[in-house]
Motif scaffolding. Structure first.
Motif, short mmCIF file in Angstrom:
data_model
loop_
_atom_site.label_atom_id
_atom_site.label_comp_id
_atom_site.label_asym_id
_atom_site.label_seq_id
_atom_site.Cartn_x
_atom_site.Cartn_y
_atom_site.Cartn_z
N TYR A 106 0.85 -1.20 0.00
CA TYR A 106 0.00 0.00 0.00
C TYR A 106 0.88 1.24 0.00
CZ TYR A 106 1.18 0.46 4.95
OH TYR A 106 1.87 0.60 6.13
N ASP A 107 0.25 2.36 -0.31
CA ASP A 107 0.93 3.66 -0.24
C ASP A 107 -0.11 4.68 0.20
OD1 ASP A 107 2.91 5.50 -0.38
OD2 ASP A 107 3.02 5.61 -2.56
N ILE A 108 0.28 5.61 1.08
CA ILE A 108 -0.61 6.67 1.54
C ILE A 108 0.07 8.00 1.22
CG2 ILE A 108 -1.79 7.67 3.56
CD1 ILE A 108 -1.34 4.78 4.86
N PHE A 109 -0.62 8.87 0.49
CA PHE A 109 0.06 10.11 0.05
C PHE A 109 -0.95 11.22 -0.23
CE2 PHE A 109 -0.70 7.12 -3.37
CZ PHE A 109 -1.34 7.89 -4.35
N GLU A 110 -0.43 12.45 -0.24
CA GLU A 110 -1.26 13.61 -0.62
C GLU A 110 -1.43 13.59 -2.14
OE1 GLU A 110 1.04 16.82 0.99
OE2 GLU A 110 -0.13 16.85 2.83
N SER A 111 -2.62 13.97 -2.61
CA SER A 111 -2.88 13.88 -4.04
C SER A 111 -3.85 14.97 -4.50
CB SER A 111 -3.48 12.50 -4.36
OG SER A 111 -4.69 12.34 -3.62
N VAL A 112 -3.95 15.10 -5.81
CA VAL A 112 -5.00 15.91 -6.42
C VAL A 112 -5.81 14.96 -7.28
CG1 VAL A 112 -5.53 17.83 -7.97
CG2 VAL A 112 -3.54 17.97 -6.47
N ILE A 113 -7.12 14.92 -7.09
CA ILE A 113 -7.93 14.02 -7.93
C ILE A 113 -8.99 14.83 -8.68
CG2 ILE A 113 -7.56 12.09 -6.34
CD1 ILE A 113 -10.56 12.27 -5.69
N LYS A 114 -9.43 14.25 -9.77
CA LYS A 114 -10.53 14.84 -10.54
C LYS A 114 -11.55 13.75 -10.81
CE LYS A 114 -9.84 18.07 -13.79
NZ LYS A 114 -9.65 18.73 -15.12
N SER A 115 -12.67 13.82 -10.10
CA SER A 115 -13.72 12.82 -10.25
C SER A 115 -14.34 12.95 -11.65
CB SER A 115 -14.78 13.05 -9.18
OG SER A 115 -15.93 12.33 -9.46
N LYS A 116 -14.60 11.81 -12.28
CA LYS A 116 -15.14 11.82 -13.65
C LYS A 116 -16.66 11.94 -13.68
CE LYS A 116 -11.35 10.98 -16.18
NZ LYS A 116 -10.38 11.38 -15.18
N LYS A 117 -17.30 11.41 -12.65
CA LYS A 117 -18.78 11.41 -12.69
C LYS A 117 -19.37 11.29 -11.29
CE LYS A 117 -22.66 9.19 -15.02
NZ LYS A 117 -23.16 10.43 -15.62
N GLN A 118 -20.44 12.04 -11.05
CA GLN A 118 -21.16 11.89 -9.79
C GLN A 118 -22.23 10.83 -10.03
OE1 GLN A 118 -22.36 15.63 -8.25
NE2 GLN A 118 -22.44 14.85 -6.18
N MET A 119 -22.06 9.68 -9.40
CA MET A 119 -22.96 8.56 -9.65
C MET A 119 -23.99 8.44 -8.53
SD MET A 119 -20.40 5.61 -11.06
CE MET A 119 -19.20 5.97 -12.33
N THR A 120 -25.08 7.73 -8.83
CA THR A 120 -26.06 7.43 -7.78
C THR A 120 -26.01 5.93 -7.50
OG1 THR A 120 -27.87 6.97 -9.31
CG2 THR A 120 -27.58 9.27 -8.62
N TYR A 121 -26.32 5.56 -6.26
CA TYR A 121 -26.37 4.14 -5.91
C TYR A 121 -27.39 3.41 -6.78
CZ TYR A 121 -23.46 4.69 -1.72
OH TYR A 121 -22.42 4.91 -0.86
N LYS A 122 -28.50 4.09 -7.04
CA LYS A 122 -29.58 3.48 -7.83
C LYS A 122 -29.07 3.04 -9.21
CE LYS A 122 -34.34 4.47 -9.16
NZ LYS A 122 -35.36 5.52 -9.25
N ASN A 123 -28.34 3.94 -9.88
CA ASN A 123 -27.83 3.61 -11.22
C ASN A 123 -26.71 2.58 -11.17
OD1 ASN A 123 -29.61 5.14 -12.70
ND2 ASN A 123 -28.34 6.96 -12.69
N VAL A 124 -25.84 2.70 -10.16
CA VAL A 124 -24.75 1.72 -10.01
C VAL A 124 -25.35 0.33 -9.77
CG1 VAL A 124 -22.83 0.99 -8.52
CG2 VAL A 124 -22.98 3.37 -9.28
N ASN A 125 -26.39 0.27 -8.93
CA ASN A 125 -27.03 -1.02 -8.64
C ASN A 125 -27.73 -1.61 -9.87
OD1 ASN A 125 -26.13 -1.20 -6.02
ND2 ASN A 125 -27.88 -0.12 -5.16
N LYS A 126 -28.20 -0.73 -10.76
CA LYS A 126 -28.80 -1.22 -12.01
C LYS A 126 -27.77 -2.02 -12.80
CE LYS A 126 -32.72 1.57 -13.26
NZ LYS A 126 -33.13 2.90 -13.67
N ILE A 127 -26.54 -1.49 -12.84
CA ILE A 127 -25.46 -2.17 -13.57
C ILE A 127 -25.07 -3.47 -12.87
CG2 ILE A 127 -23.03 -1.99 -14.31
CD1 ILE A 127 -23.50 1.07 -14.57
N LEU A 128 -24.86 -3.38 -11.54
CA LEU A 128 -24.32 -4.52 -10.80
C LEU A 128 -25.35 -5.59 -10.46
CD1 LEU A 128 -21.89 -2.62 -8.38
CD2 LEU A 128 -21.38 -3.61 -10.62
N GLU A 129 -26.62 -5.21 -10.39
CA GLU A 129 -27.65 -6.18 -9.99
C GLU A 129 -28.53 -6.63 -11.16
OE1 GLU A 129 -29.74 -4.34 -6.76
OE2 GLU A 129 -27.98 -4.29 -5.46
N GLU A 130 -28.73 -5.72 -12.15
CA GLU A 130 -29.65 -6.05 -13.24
C GLU A 130 -28.97 -6.09 -14.60
OE1 GLU A 130 -33.23 -3.52 -12.99
OE2 GLU A 130 -32.48 -2.95 -11.00
N ASN A 131 -27.69 -5.73 -14.63
CA ASN A 131 -26.93 -5.69 -15.89
C ASN A 131 -27.54 -4.70 -16.90
OD1 ASN A 131 -24.55 -6.53 -16.97
ND2 ASN A 131 -25.37 -8.36 -17.94
#
Length: 284
Positions: free
Chosen positions: A78-103
């Motif tokens: 593992y490594d722990i460090f200071e970083s700068v990130i840029k999130s690509k998308k604000q997702m919802t659990y509902k939509n993520v679950n559609k992919i993971l549970e219903e394909n």
């Protein structure tokens, strides 16, 4: 053949410096307070919903915990460090679950489908690893209060806990354990999240309660370990009163607290645990 998991947490300490007015106020509040339909934040909205919130397509300062995890669920590097990130998308659990549970892939989620499925694969491995060491999932249902436009409670519904919600929980626990273990072995002062062993007396009265219902639990009565608690629940899983039984066993446990002395976390069957992953809403 290993997985590389990155958990990136807003670097709140960059903006809230020690003993500044923001810090003093946050310390007084202790945590954010969640009400039926709103939150009284520990830190101002400009931080909690703004510069320290992982909004998409903007640079954010973070502390990153990047872990290499093998097929058994063990963190091998593992490594722990200071970083700068840029999130690509604000997702919802509902939509993520559609992919993971219903394909079913909702619009705009196509570029992330494979990554999300890979994440789900890793989350299952991490959960199995935790269960093997004695992690207790009480599976207690949470309620969600529905309010009208005036803030008046009009309904109570079951809060959904799908694959997406569990996935985030599994990844957060992995990061929290890694950070806590790192600091523990460096022998630095630290705030741990600890959960002590339940008393023999409380576990015996739980056994008594279960026997009054007409059920017998097989196992060593003297043994109080996460594994033995897990075993008790497993034996009662198919009973009609399981929801009541598991919540009573949960109440037989000690409460988890913050402490500078590490005694481990009984409920998670973890030797070292902390709350690294929510600095915006928990002062410890």
């Amino acid at each position: 053949g290993n997985y590389l998991l990155g958990v990136h947490i807003a670097d709140v300490s960059h903006y809230v410096t020690e003993d500044s007015p923001l810090d003093v106020e946050a310390r007084d509040r202790g945590t954010s307070v969640y009400l039926a339909d709103r939150v009284i934040p520990m830190l101002p909205h400009k931080l909690s919903n703004g510069i320290c919130s992982l909004n998409p397509n903007v640079d954010r300062l973070a502390l990153s915990c990047v872990m290499e995890i093998n097929s058994k669920g063990e963190t091998v590097n593992y490594d722990i460090f200071e970083s700068v990130i840029k999130s690509k998308k604000q997702m919802t659990y509902k939509n993520v679950n559609k992919i993971l549970e219903e394909n079913i892939v909702p619009d705009g989620y196509e570029p992330f489908e494979n990554t999300l499925k890979k994440m789900s694969e890793l989350a299952k491995i991490l959960r199995k690893y935790k269960e093997n060491r004695g992690y207790i999932d009480f599976e207690i249902n949470e309620s969600k209060i529905i309010v009208d436009e005036n803030g008046k409670a009009i309904d109570v519904k079951l809060r959904e806990r799908g694959i997406g919600e569990k996935l985030i929980e599994d990844f957060m626990i992995a990061a929290n354990e890694t950070v806590a273990t790192h600091i523990f072995y460096m022998e630095l002062p630290f705030v741990y999240r600890v959960h002590g062993e339940p008393s023999e007396e409380k576990i015996n009265s739980f056994r008594k309660f279960v026997s009054i219902l007409g059920y017998k639990i097989v196992g060593n009565k003297k043994e109080i370990t996460p594994k033995s608690m897990q075993n008790m629940l497993e034996q009662l899983k198919d009973k009609d009163e399981y929801n009541i039984i598991s919540s009573i066993l949960l109440r037989s446990m000690q409460k988890a607290v913050y402490d500078k002395k590490n005694i481990g976390h009984f409920g998670l069957a973890s030797k070292c645990y902390t709350h690294f992953t929510s600095p915006i809403r928990r002062y410890p």
